[in-house]
Design an enzyme around this catalytic site. Structure first.
Site, short mmCIF file in Angstrom:
data_model
loop_
_atom_site.label_atom_id
_atom_site.label_comp_id
_atom_site.label_asym_id
_atom_site.label_seq_id
_atom_site.Cartn_x
_atom_site.Cartn_y
_atom_site.Cartn_z
N TYR A 40 5.13 3.62 0.79
CA TYR A 40 6.36 4.17 1.33
C TYR A 40 6.48 3.75 2.79
CZ TYR A 40 3.83 8.44 3.10
OH TYR A 40 3.00 9.33 3.72
N GLU B 290 7.78 -1.92 -0.32
CA GLU B 290 7.92 -0.73 0.51
C GLU B 290 9.10 0.09 -0.02
OE1 GLU B 290 6.36 0.59 3.09
OE2 GLU B 290 5.08 -0.98 3.95
#
Length: 261
Positions: free
Chosen positions: A43, A107
């Protein structure tokens, strides 16, 4: 000028949303002979996807990834898959370092643990699933090699964390997963303990791939690896204590993996 690669190649049954191509200067060549056999999920730990893209494109940051998936499902590609993005840092899996040379990094935009850690929106997860299916099909990445950043760097990282819906991804054919064993009472192992049961636990975690020395001592490194395992595979309670639920889930996961080989 570097051109976008074929990340949106046609894979039967997979429909990718439109992608944005914003090349980052932060990349290099993969190690000679390194095959792409890991998909690594992160993340962003930033306020917005745009802020993350700017950081990942800033030469001073010395970080990048191949893709960013925004909260609305938009996919932005920053680095060609043929190139080595700088996303894994100091990390290891099955005793192999330089995860960057062996992986494609995604991501996923999220505020992260330090900023409220919101749930991942459905539309975002659908994009992650579609992108992961496409990448894994093209590179023939095995399900058990679809990993969390916290799996390969348990002493440093928490992402994408216990709220990430690994079970939902597995239902779509992405990743290796079993339903976690319910949390019950019973024997557990925690920091400071030692002996043959601890050694057996460490051996099984290391056999699955986690970077862990087999010492027979429930040390800080063991606690960190158990925590990482829980974030991925037993997210209901993440405390670094190897309770009966954690151990049973690990055993079922290892058996399921053995049956696929």
């Amino acid at each position: 000028m570097m051109e976008k690669d074929v990340a949106d190649a046609a894979i039967p049954g997979v429909t990718l949303p439109d992608m944005v191509w914003r090349p980052s200067p932060n990349f290099g060549p993969r190690a000679e002979g390194a095959a792409i056999d890991i998909l690594l999920l992160h993340y962003t730990d930033m306020k917005t996807a745009e802020a993350a893209i700017q950081l990942l494109s800033d030469p001073a940051s010395q970080v990048s990834c191949h893709y960013v998936v925004a909260e609305d499902g938009t996919i932005t590609q920053l680095v060609r898959e043929a190139d080595r993005a700088w996303h894994a840092g100091v990390s290891s899996w099955h005793g192999e370092g330089d995860i960057n040379s062996r992986s494609v990094g995604i991501e996923i935009a999220n505020l992260g643990h330090d900023h409220g850690y919101p749930d991942f929106p459905d539309v975002q997860i659908e994009s992650v699933i579609a992108l992961a299916c496409d990448i894994c099909a093209r590179h023939k990445i095995r399900p058990e090699r679809i990993l969390a950043h916290s799996d390969v760097a348990p002493a440093r990282k928490r992402d994408p964390g216990e709220k990430f819906p690994w079970g939902r991804l597995a239902s779509a054919g992405v990743g290796h997963y079993v339903e976690p064993e319910p949390i019950r009472g019973g024997r557990f192992f925690s920091a400071g303990e030692s002996g043959a049961p601890i050694e057996a636990l460490q051996a099984m975690l290391a056999l699955y791939g986690y970077p862990l020395q087999i010492s027979g001592n429930y040390d800080l490194a063991t606690e960190q690896v158990v925590t990482a395992f829980q974030r991925h595979f037993r997210p209901e309670r993440v405390d670094g204590i190897a309770d009966s639920s954690t151990i049973a889930t690990l055993h079922r996961l290892a058996r399921a993996l053995a049956e696929t080989r």
